[in-house]
Design a protein around this motif. Sequence first.
Motif, PDB file in Angstrom:
ATOM      1  N   ARG A 277     -35.293 129.008  46.432  1.00 46.86           N
ATOM      2  CA  ARG A 277     -35.567 130.004  47.288  1.00 46.86           C
ATOM      3  C   ARG A 277     -37.354 129.854  47.291  1.00 46.86           C
ATOM      4  O   ARG A 277     -37.533 130.481  48.308  1.00 46.86           O
ATOM      5  N   ASP A 278     -37.364 130.305  46.112  1.00 48.74           N
ATOM      6  CA  ASP A 278     -39.438 130.280  45.904  1.00 48.74           C
ATOM      7  C   ASP A 278     -39.878 128.815  45.603  1.00 48.74           C
ATOM      8  O   ASP A 278     -39.547 128.009  45.283  1.00 48.74           O
TER       9      ASP A 278
ATOM     10  N   THR B 272     -42.506 128.074  45.194  1.00 46.86           N
ATOM     11  CA  THR B 272     -43.115 127.510  44.089  1.00 46.86           C
ATOM     12  C   THR B 272     -42.208 126.492  42.525  1.00 46.86           C
ATOM     13  O   THR B 272     -43.176 126.087  42.091  1.00 46.86           O
ATOM     14  N   LEU B 273     -41.247 126.899  42.533  1.00 48.26           N
ATOM     15  CA  LEU B 273     -40.113 125.902  42.233  1.00 48.26           C
ATOM     16  C   LEU B 273     -39.972 124.632  42.815  1.00 48.26           C
ATOM     17  O   LEU B 273     -39.569 123.434  42.092  1.00 48.26           O
TER      18      LEU B 273
ATOM     19  N   ASN C 182     -31.149 133.306  42.800  1.00 45.78           N
ATOM     20  CA  ASN C 182     -31.752 134.368  42.656  1.00 45.78           C
ATOM     21  C   ASN C 182     -33.344 134.069  42.987  1.00 45.78           C
ATOM     22  O   ASN C 182     -33.077 132.597  43.109  1.00 45.78           O
ATOM     23  N   ASP C 183     -33.933 134.477  43.550  1.00 44.39           N
ATOM     24  CA  ASP C 183     -35.484 133.953  43.182  1.00 44.39           C
ATOM     25  C   ASP C 183     -36.163 133.647  42.320  1.00 44.39           C
ATOM     26  O   ASP C 183     -36.985 132.137  42.432  1.00 44.39           O
ATOM     27  N   HIS C 184     -34.974 133.076  41.399  1.00 46.92           N
ATOM     28  CA  HIS C 184     -35.588 132.376  39.813  1.00 46.92           C
ATOM     29  C   HIS C 184     -34.889 131.005  39.943  1.00 46.92           C
ATOM     30  O   HIS C 184     -34.780 129.797  38.576  1.00 46.92           O
TER      31      HIS C 184
END
Length: 180
Positions: free
Chosen positions: A135-136, A138-139, A103-105
């Motif tokens: 996906r994100d 920023t990660l 997921n996004d996290h």
Amino acid sequence: PPFGYITMPDQFVLKALADRALGPDHPPVMATVALVSSHIPWAPIPKFVPWDQVGDGQVFAAARTTEDPDVVWRENGGIARAYGQSIEYVLRTVTSFITTYGNDHTLVLLLGDHQPMSFIAGDIGHDVPVHVIARDPTLLRTFAEEHWTAGMLPDASSPVVPMEALRARLTAAYTPEAQR
């Protein structure tokens, strides 16, 4: 059913992780998962199945190549071919796992514990690529700041990080204090 000394294929291991630790009611998870389908003897090789068919793993009694390891090891080019097929299986499985259960996290670090044996790939040293997948964006910020290469193939300017330093970098980058 075992695959040589491997007791279960990577897809079964990842499905168990998803079922036991990645559901919507579970807290965030940091997991180390050993994927070994690309290790000796490279025959038989599991076949990828739909995730909803993995079940207790019995599907892999039939979802496998039929090659005999002794034949693969005697056949000219057999080991290199089977090794390549095992890597293809692992990458397909991991990619599907991330797109199905991520997921996004989700942040995935995919790395090997060593290079292929020299009789397969020649003497290519001991460094292994580390793939950081999310996906994100920023990660991925920490890795972009350190000039890691986008994509699957690192270039010559990519940093070489000793394995023992990677954990400290991850901890520093992803603890709550680092996110402020």
